[in-house]
Design an enzyme around this catalytic site. Structure first.
Site, PDB file in Angstrom:
ATOM      1  N   GLY A  10       6.166  -3.955  -0.391  1.00 32.38           N
ATOM      2  CA  GLY A  10       4.764  -3.836  -0.778  1.00 32.38           C
ATOM      3  C   GLY A  10       4.199  -5.093  -1.394  1.00 32.38           C
ATOM      4  O   GLY A  10       3.375  -5.029  -2.299  1.00 32.38           O
ATOM      5  N   SER A  12       2.215  -7.284   0.027  1.00 29.08           N
ATOM      6  CA  SER A  12       1.055  -7.827   0.738  1.00 29.08           C
ATOM      7  C   SER A  12      -0.234  -7.751  -0.078  1.00 29.08           C
ATOM      8  O   SER A  12      -1.239  -8.340   0.315  1.00 29.08           O
ATOM      9  CB  SER A  12       0.872  -7.106   2.080  1.00 29.08           C
ATOM     10  OG  SER A  12       0.643  -5.725   1.881  1.00 29.08           O
ATOM     11  N   SER A  13      -0.215  -7.063  -1.219  1.00 29.85           N
ATOM     12  CA  SER A  13      -1.420  -6.985  -2.047  1.00 29.85           C
ATOM     13  C   SER A  13      -1.047  -6.606  -3.482  1.00 29.85           C
ATOM     14  O   SER A  13       0.085  -6.223  -3.757  1.00 29.85           O
ATOM     15  CB  SER A  13      -2.408  -5.951  -1.476  1.00 29.85           C
ATOM     16  OG  SER A  13      -1.851  -4.661  -1.532  1.00 29.85           O
ATOM     17  N   GLY A  14      -2.012  -6.727  -4.369  1.00 19.98           N
ATOM     18  CA  GLY A  14      -1.885  -6.243  -5.737  1.00 19.98           C
ATOM     19  C   GLY A  14      -0.729  -6.811  -6.533  1.00 19.98           C
ATOM     20  O   GLY A  14      -0.410  -7.997  -6.451  1.00 19.98           O
ATOM     21  N   ASP A  49       8.196  -0.520   7.853  1.00 17.96           N
ATOM     22  CA  ASP A  49       7.718   0.687   7.180  1.00 17.96           C
ATOM     23  C   ASP A  49       8.926   1.230   6.440  1.00 17.96           C
ATOM     24  O   ASP A  49       9.892   1.690   7.065  1.00 17.96           O
ATOM     25  CB  ASP A  49       7.205   1.686   8.215  1.00 17.96           C
ATOM     26  CG  ASP A  49       6.715   2.992   7.604  1.00 17.96           C
ATOM     27  OD1 ASP A  49       7.071   3.290   6.437  1.00 17.96           O
ATOM     28  OD2 ASP A  49       6.006   3.725   8.304  1.00 17.96           O
ATOM     29  N   SER A 127       7.394   1.735 -11.603  1.00 16.57           N
ATOM     30  CA  SER A 127       6.961   3.078 -11.945  1.00 16.57           C
ATOM     31  C   SER A 127       5.586   2.970 -12.587  1.00 16.57           C
ATOM     32  O   SER A 127       4.846   2.030 -12.304  1.00 16.57           O
ATOM     33  CB  SER A 127       7.969   3.775 -12.855  1.00 16.57           C
ATOM     34  OG  SER A 127       7.599   5.126 -13.042  1.00 16.57           O
ATOM     35  N   TYR A 141       1.178  11.767  -7.720  1.00 21.00           N
ATOM     36  CA  TYR A 141       1.486  10.397  -8.139  1.00 21.00           C
ATOM     37  C   TYR A 141       2.373  10.441  -9.377  1.00 21.00           C
ATOM     38  O   TYR A 141       3.393   9.752  -9.449  1.00 21.00           O
ATOM     39  CB  TYR A 141       0.200   9.617  -8.415  1.00 21.00           C
ATOM     40  CG  TYR A 141       0.459   8.209  -8.892  1.00 21.00           C
ATOM     41  CD1 TYR A 141       0.853   7.226  -7.992  1.00 21.00           C
ATOM     42  CD2 TYR A 141       0.317   7.866 -10.233  1.00 21.00           C
ATOM     43  CE1 TYR A 141       1.093   5.935  -8.423  1.00 21.00           C
ATOM     44  CE2 TYR A 141       0.559   6.581 -10.671  1.00 21.00           C
ATOM     45  CZ  TYR A 141       0.949   5.615  -9.763  1.00 21.00           C
ATOM     46  OH  TYR A 141       1.202   4.332 -10.197  1.00 21.00           O
ATOM     47  N   SER A 142       2.005  11.265 -10.345  1.00 22.78           N
ATOM     48  CA  SER A 142       2.793  11.402 -11.575  1.00 22.78           C
ATOM     49  C   SER A 142       4.201  11.891 -11.270  1.00 22.78           C
ATOM     50  O   SER A 142       5.188  11.366 -11.812  1.00 22.78           O
ATOM     51  CB  SER A 142       2.096  12.357 -12.549  1.00 22.78           C
ATOM     52  OG  SER A 142       0.825  11.871 -12.928  1.00 22.78           O
ATOM     53  N   SER A 144       5.856  11.522  -8.466  1.00 22.58           N
ATOM     54  CA  SER A 144       6.611  10.471  -7.768  1.00 22.58           C
ATOM     55  C   SER A 144       7.103   9.407  -8.738  1.00 22.58           C
ATOM     56  O   SER A 144       8.238   8.935  -8.628  1.00 22.58           O
ATOM     57  CB  SER A 144       5.774   9.847  -6.646  1.00 22.58           C
ATOM     58  OG  SER A 144       4.755   9.000  -7.141  1.00 22.58           O
TER      59      SER A 144
END
Length: 174
Positions: A10, A12-14, A49, A127, A141-142, A144
Site C-alpha cells: 500500500g 502508492s498513496s498516503g 493484490d 493499525s 474498520y475498528s 479489522s
C-alpha cells in the site's frame, strides 16, 4: 538502515507513500506492492493484490530473486468503510477484513520464511487507535484494526526465537 531491503504494501498513496520514501531516504532498497503503480524515484513497484496469495508469492519471489533478502516488511495496505452497522452490506465488511487482516497475513506468511532463513528481520503492521477505542459508524474498520493488534501480539511470541521482531504501529489521526 543502509543496505537493508524493505517491502511495503500500500505504498502508492498516503502514509504508505511517505513511509516508502522515508525508508528510501534512509538508504533502504524499497519494494512497494500495490494494485496500481504510482512512480516514485528510487522505489521499485511490484503490482500485486495482497488478497491474492499467488500474487503475493510471486512478488516476494521477485524481491528475493533480485536482492536475496528482506529485512523489513511494512504491512500498510488497507482501507476503511463507514456507516451504521445494520446498514453495512456483508460484502463490504468481508472486503474490509480481507484486505486489512487477511491480506496482511498473506504477505507476512510469504516473508517469514525469508526472514527466518536469513536469521532475522522486522515486521511493522499498521493499525489505528480505532483498534483500541472502536469508532461508532466504523465498526468493521475498528474490528479489522483490533484484529491486527491481536495478530501482532500473538505473532511476536512465535517468531522471537528466530530474531524476527513484530510490532503494530497505531495511527492516530487528527
Amino acid at each position: 538502515m543502509a543496505n537493508r531491503v524493505a517491502v511495503e504494501t500500500g505504498g502508492s498513496s498516503g502514509i504508505g507513500r511517505c513511509t516508502a520514501a522515508a525508508l528510501r531516504d534512509a538508504g533502504c532498497t524499497v519494494y512497494e506492492l500495490s494494485r496500481r503503480e504510482v512512480k516514485a524515484d528510487g522505489i521499485k513497484h511490484i503490482t500485486a493484490d495482497i488478497t491474492k496469495e499467488e500474487q503475493v508469492k510471486a512478488a516476494i519471489d521477485t524481491v528475493t530473486a533480485q536482492d536475496g533478502r528482506i529485512d523489513i516488511l511494512v504491512n500498510n495496505a488497507g482501507f476503511g468503510i463507514s456507516g451504521a452497522a445494520e446498514l453495512t452490506e456483508s460484502g463490504a465488511s468481508h472486503a474490509q477484513l480481507e484486505l486489512n487482516l487477511f491480506g496482511m497475513d498473506n504477505v507476512t506468511r510469504a516473508v517469514l520464511p525469508v526472514m527466518r532463513s536469513q536469521g532475522g528481520g522486522r515486521i511493522v503492521c499498521m493499525s489505528s487507535i480505532a483498534g483500541i477505542v472502536p469508532i461508532p459508524f466504523q465498526l468493521w474498520y475498528s474490528v479489522s484494526k483490533s484484529a491486527v493488534i491481536s495478530y501482532v501480539l500473538a505473532l511476536q511470541n512465535e517468531v522471537r526465537p528466530f530474531n524476527i521482531s513484530v510490532l503494530s504501529l497505531i495511527h492516530i489521526s487528527e
